[in-house]
Design a protein around this motif. Structure first.
Motif, PDB file in Angstrom:
ATOM      1  N   ASP A 142      52.563  47.339  39.103  1.00  0.00           N
ATOM      2  CA  ASP A 142      51.374  47.835  38.327  1.00  0.00           C
ATOM      3  C   ASP A 142      51.679  47.309  36.905  1.00  0.00           C
ATOM      4  O   ASP A 142      52.531  47.166  36.392  1.00  0.00           O
ATOM      5  CB  ASP A 142      51.064  49.029  38.425  1.00  0.00           C
ATOM      6  CG  ASP A 142      49.538  49.641  38.277  1.00  0.00           C
ATOM      7  OD1 ASP A 142      48.869  48.606  37.989  1.00  0.00           O
ATOM      8  OD2 ASP A 142      49.380  50.716  38.225  1.00  0.00           O
ATOM      9  N   GLY A 143      50.437  46.420  36.459  1.00  0.00           N
ATOM     10  CA  GLY A 143      50.604  45.997  34.874  1.00  0.00           C
ATOM     11  C   GLY A 143      50.702  44.702  35.001  1.00  0.00           C
ATOM     12  O   GLY A 143      50.738  44.020  33.983  1.00  0.00           O
ATOM     13  N   TRP A 144      51.094  43.816  36.021  1.00  0.00           N
ATOM     14  CA  TRP A 144      50.984  42.419  36.039  1.00  0.00           C
ATOM     15  C   TRP A 144      49.812  42.160  36.289  1.00  0.00           C
ATOM     16  O   TRP A 144      49.345  42.545  37.306  1.00  0.00           O
ATOM     17  CB  TRP A 144      52.084  41.948  37.033  1.00  0.00           C
ATOM     18  CG  TRP A 144      53.691  42.164  36.588  1.00  0.00           C
ATOM     19  CD1 TRP A 144      53.952  43.451  35.722  1.00  0.00           C
ATOM     20  CD2 TRP A 144      54.718  41.578  37.249  1.00  0.00           C
ATOM     21  NE1 TRP A 144      55.199  43.136  35.722  1.00  0.00           N
ATOM     22  CE2 TRP A 144      56.034  42.089  36.420  1.00  0.00           C
ATOM     23  CE3 TRP A 144      54.968  40.610  38.170  1.00  0.00           C
ATOM     24  CZ2 TRP A 144      57.318  41.903  36.792  1.00  0.00           C
ATOM     25  CZ3 TRP A 144      56.252  40.422  38.488  1.00  0.00           C
ATOM     26  CH2 TRP A 144      57.407  40.884  37.790  1.00  0.00           C
ATOM     27  N   ALA A 145      49.320  40.815  35.875  1.00  0.00           N
ATOM     28  CA  ALA A 145      48.190  40.495  36.201  1.00  0.00           C
ATOM     29  C   ALA A 145      47.987  39.949  37.578  1.00  0.00           C
ATOM     30  O   ALA A 145      46.970  40.191  38.365  1.00  0.00           O
ATOM     31  CB  ALA A 145      47.655  39.020  35.215  1.00  0.00           C
TER      32      ALA A 145
ATOM     33  N   VAL B 252      36.527  32.274  40.698  1.00  0.00           N
ATOM     34  CA  VAL B 252      36.882  33.223  41.636  1.00  0.00           C
ATOM     35  C   VAL B 252      38.222  33.878  41.216  1.00  0.00           C
ATOM     36  O   VAL B 252      38.687  34.775  40.885  1.00  0.00           O
ATOM     37  CB  VAL B 252      37.160  32.820  42.939  1.00  0.00           C
ATOM     38  CG1 VAL B 252      37.923  33.593  43.953  1.00  0.00           C
ATOM     39  CG2 VAL B 252      35.796  32.526  43.680  1.00  0.00           C
ATOM     40  N   PHE B 253      39.131  32.820  40.830  1.00  0.00           N
ATOM     41  CA  PHE B 253      40.591  33.215  40.294  1.00  0.00           C
ATOM     42  C   PHE B 253      40.523  34.013  39.148  1.00  0.00           C
ATOM     43  O   PHE B 253      41.244  35.141  38.940  1.00  0.00           O
ATOM     44  CB  PHE B 253      41.398  32.087  40.254  1.00  0.00           C
ATOM     45  CG  PHE B 253      42.794  32.278  39.877  1.00  0.00           C
ATOM     46  CD1 PHE B 253      43.756  32.461  41.072  1.00  0.00           C
ATOM     47  CD2 PHE B 253      43.297  32.417  38.728  1.00  0.00           C
ATOM     48  CE1 PHE B 253      44.824  32.937  40.784  1.00  0.00           C
ATOM     49  CE2 PHE B 253      44.693  32.543  38.601  1.00  0.00           C
ATOM     50  CZ  PHE B 253      45.584  32.801  39.517  1.00  0.00           C
ATOM     51  N   LEU B 254      39.720  33.703  38.163  1.00  0.00           N
ATOM     52  CA  LEU B 254      39.764  34.376  36.756  1.00  0.00           C
ATOM     53  C   LEU B 254      39.079  35.739  36.930  1.00  0.00           C
ATOM     54  O   LEU B 254      39.810  36.582  36.372  1.00  0.00           O
ATOM     55  CB  LEU B 254      38.935  33.508  35.949  1.00  0.00           C
ATOM     56  CG  LEU B 254      39.715  32.396  35.288  1.00  0.00           C
ATOM     57  CD1 LEU B 254      38.557  31.613  34.084  1.00  0.00           C
ATOM     58  CD2 LEU B 254      40.899  32.795  34.564  1.00  0.00           C
ATOM     59  N   CYS B 255      38.419  36.053  37.907  1.00  0.00           N
ATOM     60  CA  CYS B 255      37.519  37.119  38.118  1.00  0.00           C
ATOM     61  C   CYS B 255      38.745  38.137  38.928  1.00  0.00           C
ATOM     62  O   CYS B 255      38.949  39.409  38.694  1.00  0.00           O
ATOM     63  CB  CYS B 255      36.391  37.031  39.037  1.00  0.00           C
ATOM     64  SG  CYS B 255      35.954  38.617  39.541  1.00  0.00           S
ATOM     65  N   ALA B 256      39.311  37.470  40.056  1.00  0.00           N
ATOM     66  CA  ALA B 256      40.615  38.050  40.715  1.00  0.00           C
ATOM     67  C   ALA B 256      41.706  38.533  39.920  1.00  0.00           C
ATOM     68  O   ALA B 256      42.219  39.717  39.782  1.00  0.00           O
ATOM     69  CB  ALA B 256      41.013  37.203  41.813  1.00  0.00           C
ATOM     70  N   ALA B 257      41.991  37.753  38.949  1.00  0.00           N
ATOM     71  CA  ALA B 257      42.997  38.441  37.900  1.00  0.00           C
ATOM     72  C   ALA B 257      42.585  39.298  37.099  1.00  0.00           C
ATOM     73  O   ALA B 257      43.463  39.969  36.392  1.00  0.00           O
ATOM     74  CB  ALA B 257      43.745  37.071  37.168  1.00  0.00           C
ATOM     75  N   ASN B 258      41.455  39.513  36.698  1.00  0.00           N
ATOM     76  CA  ASN B 258      40.708  40.673  35.753  1.00  0.00           C
ATOM     77  C   ASN B 258      40.584  41.930  36.364  1.00  0.00           C
ATOM     78  O   ASN B 258      40.076  42.023  37.747  1.00  0.00           O
ATOM     79  CB  ASN B 258      39.498  39.924  35.246  1.00  0.00           C
ATOM     80  CG  ASN B 258      38.794  40.927  34.144  1.00  0.00           C
ATOM     81  OD1 ASN B 258      39.347  42.204  33.903  1.00  0.00           O
ATOM     82  ND2 ASN B 258      37.829  40.364  33.486  1.00  0.00           N
ATOM     83  N   ALA B 259      41.268  42.976  35.760  1.00  0.00           N
ATOM     84  CA  ALA B 259      41.395  44.338  36.685  1.00  0.00           C
ATOM     85  C   ALA B 259      39.781  44.962  36.724  1.00  0.00           C
ATOM     86  O   ALA B 259      39.489  45.665  37.459  1.00  0.00           O
ATOM     87  CB  ALA B 259      41.992  45.082  35.653  1.00  0.00           C
ATOM     88  N   GLU B 260      38.986  44.498  35.684  1.00  0.00           N
ATOM     89  CA  GLU B 260      37.593  44.877  35.642  1.00  0.00           C
ATOM     90  C   GLU B 260      36.621  44.269  36.830  1.00  0.00           C
ATOM     91  O   GLU B 260      35.618  44.602  36.953  1.00  0.00           O
ATOM     92  CB  GLU B 260      36.988  44.753  34.358  1.00  0.00           C
ATOM     93  CG  GLU B 260      37.897  44.883  33.120  1.00  0.00           C
ATOM     94  CD  GLU B 260      37.996  46.318  32.770  1.00  0.00           C
ATOM     95  OE1 GLU B 260      36.877  46.886  32.375  1.00  0.00           O
ATOM     96  OE2 GLU B 260      38.945  47.113  33.147  1.00  0.00           O
TER      97      GLU B 260
END
Lengths: 322, 343
Positions: free
Chosen positions: A150-153, A226-234
């Motif tokens: 938890d806490g890693w992108a 897709v990737f940027l969205c997946a990396a974003n917790a929100e």
């Protein structure tokens, strides 16, 4: 009249250190990230700066986010090296604000991130190197996907991608590790016992130098949105994407660039390919060597490479050691 | 040339020293020394301590100190399989209990869990003011969406503290009845208490799969079991000799003495030990989030890793609230025991 004189004198005094630093290098602070490949790179840079350019170098133990926060708040350290910018959103902000300059790709091949399985698994079942192979062989792989702490992108990215690729549906348990250390240990333990393992990791890393792992071919191209969205917790990603090759940069503060142009020039030349990094990491592991000794090993065995990075003057000074 | 060359020459070990060839890693100091070149007269002020590494400079066959640590590592790895063969099945129930408690806490709806916790609080403390403050704390945590991690942390603490008490009280009693056992166990307890908490985790992740919950369970139990053992032992030893003599005079057997005189009289001490044990398992459950223990500790770690100040602070405050709850509840139970004894 007297005021003018005073001003001139003050100006002269102010200029003095500037003149001195043009030929003589002053104090340099450089990050030492808390992982092996970066610590060795820092040692190599420190040796060259101290003995080739005559700097006084101070290493600052740090890691990705804290180092950038420190640069943003205090303008120190001068040099941040082995910065994996995919995991550091603050990088773009600092770049746009003109606080930092990107010098070079310190890892010329970039950082390889993705899903890996041990070589012995793929030797036994070649289809395991593909996504379809994973989905068809849940039992063979122990039914567990090792995710980042938890806490890693990458934890968010893996969670979204594992769902969208159908890993969870196929019956994989997504195990979130408590720390990077236990993630690494799980690979080591699986390898020692020749057990199945599937999960996220990256290269270059000492573990990848020690254990032969195969990156799983996800069969789809990199999709930035897709990737940027997946990396974003929100944000919950809907599509699928492969991992991009992560750019790994050296950045220097803009102040530093104008203060020490010679060092900035050297930093912009310093670049390693993956094979070189994996080579010294593997050597370091098999000799139980320290970061310093690994740096010496690199310096002794890759003379032509690092000689191409430094100025002629520095080269002449460094030649005395070799 | 290094400082201690003369030593090996005088001992006639020069040949043994050199036959290894000395192809070990070149240190940074060696590299830097190349420039200075040749003989450097070292003054007494720079005399290096005659350590393993300093001897290695003069004699390449002399082991470096890092070979000591790798020797320890190899030794541990050699006995690892045997240890694992014994410990793995023995500790398996711990995994089941932790997973079971976690599953129960997660799948039971909040409107059952919270009243149940309050009921337990009342049963233990018999004090409405404590029930109200505990209720307010839990509802507060739930209101800021920290209900799940808080309940996860609580269920780990319950399981681990219960096991600590089940194991620790009998060990403490046994220690109080045998001086020899006490002499043997005390150094172990000292070590468990002073060993830096992170060091527990290193051999454990070699022994057990990092994906199993018993890994953090064992770490917490080892760390938290010490006070309950110590205070049980102390409490029973402190029971008044006159009282024991009186019991003897009534013709009580040793067993009757233990159950009817010593344990009841030692109860305040034992309860103080239980309180300490619960608090220490709460402390360790935060550190154990490094080895995948779920709960508030994970959020604290995330706060540190990403410098998310708010996340870290809120989770940290959540732990403080849990600590206050657990402390108040066990203290009031202790007060009840004490009050009962003074009648």
């Amino acid at each position: 009249m007297s005021k003018k004189l005073l001003g001139a004198a003050a100006f002269g005094v102010m200029m003095m250190p500037g003149v001195a630093s043009a030929s003589e290098c002053g104090e340099v602070t450089i990050t030492e990230m808390n992982w092996a490949s970066s610590a060795v790179i820092t040692e190599v840079a420190k040796f060259i700066m101290e003995n080739g350019y005559g700097c006084t170098v101070q290493k600052v133990p740090s890691s990705t986010t804290p180092s950038l926060v420190s640069v943003a708040e205090t303008g120190k350290p001068d040099i941040v090296t082995e910065l994996w910018i995919n995991g550091a959103p603050a990088y773009n902000e600092l770049q746009d604000a003109g606080k930092i300059t990107t010098s070079a790709d310190v890892l010329s091949d970039g950082g390889l991130e993705g899903w890996w399985v041990p070589r012995y698994m793929v030797d036994a079942n070649p289809e395991l190197a593909t996504l379809q192979g994973l989905l068809d062989n849940v039992d063979l792989l122990g039914g567990r996907f090792h995710n980042c702490p938890d806490g890693w992108a990458c934890k968010n990215t893996n969670a979204d991608l594992a769902r969208n690729f159908g890993l969870e549906e196929a019956g994989f348990e997504i195990f979130v590790h408590g720390s990077g250390e236990t993630l690494a240990t799980s690979i080591g333990a699986a390898y020692e016992n020749q057990e199945p393992w599937l999960g996220y990791y990256w290269s270059p890393d000492p573990l990848m130098a020690k254990y032969d792992m195969v990156e799983v071919d996800l069969g789809v191209p990199y999709n930035e949105e897709v990737f940027l969205c997946a990396a974003n917790a929100e944000c919950t990603a809907e599509g699928v994407s492969s991992w991009p090759v992560g750019p790994v940069k050296t950045v220097v503060t803009t102040d530093f660039e104008s203060r020490e142009p010679a060092i900035a020039e050297f930093m912009s030349n310093m670049s390693y390919d993956n094979a070189t990094v994996l080579d010294y990491l593997a050597w370091m592991d098999s000799n139980k060597a320290t970061y310093e000794e690994a740096a010496v090993y690199f310096l002794l065995n890759n003379k032509e490479l690092w000689q191409s990075w430094v100025s002629e003057e520095a080269n002449a000074k460094l030649a005395e050691f070799f | 040339m290094a400082t201690y060359d003369f030593l090996f020459e005088n001992l006639g070990m020069k040949e043994w020293c050199d036959d290894g060839g000395g192809s070990g890693p070149v240190s940074m100091a060696d590299l830097l020394a190349r420039k200075k070149g040749g003989e450097v007269e070292t003054s007494v002020w720079d005399l290096p301590f005659p350590s393993m590494d300093a001897f290695n400079e003069s004699c390449s066959n002399f082991p470096k100190s890092r070979e000591l640590t790798s020797g320890l590592e190899d030794g541990f790895l050699a006995i690892k399989d045997v240890l694992k063969f014994i410990l793995d099945p023995v500790t398996e129930p711990l995994s089941w209990m932790l997973d079971g408690a976690m599953w129960l806490a997660e799948s039971t709806p909040w409107w059952i869990v919270i009243p149940f916790l309050l009921l337990v609080t009342y049963w233990v403390s018999r004090s409405w003011s404590i029930v109200i403050s505990v209720g307010a704390s839990i509802l507060g945590l739930a209101f800021i969406d920290h209900y799940l991690p808080a309940v996860q942390t609580l269920s780990i603490v319950f399981v681990c503290a219960a096991i600590c008490v089940l194991l620790g009280v009998p060990i403490g009693i046994a220690m109080s009845r045998s001086n020899r056992l006490q002499r043997g166990v005390l150094p172990v307890l000292d070590m468990l208490q002073t060993l830096p908490t992170f060091v527990y985790l290193i051999p454990l992740i070699f022994l057990f799969s990092v994906t199993e919950s018993k890994l953090y369970g064992i770490a917490i139990i080892l760390y938290a079991i010490v006070p309950v053992i110590r205070l049980t032992d102390l409490g029973i030893r402190m029971v008044d000799k006159d009282v024991l003599e009186a019991a003897q005079a009534f013709g009580m057997t040793p067993r009757q003495k233990l159950y009817q005189v010593q344990i009841p009289l030692a109860l305040p001490n034992i309860m103080a030990g239980v309180n300490q044990t619960i608090m220490m398992s709460l402390a360790m459950v935060v550190i154990a989030s490094l080895v995948s223990a779920p709960g508030l500790g994970v959020l604290v770690l995330r706060g540190i890793r990403n410098l998310e100040l708010g996340v870290g602070l809120v989770a940290g405050l959540g732990i403080v609230i849990l600590a206050i709850i657990l402390d108040r509840v066990t203290k009031s139970a202790l007060a009840r025991v004490n009050a009962a004894q003074h009648h």
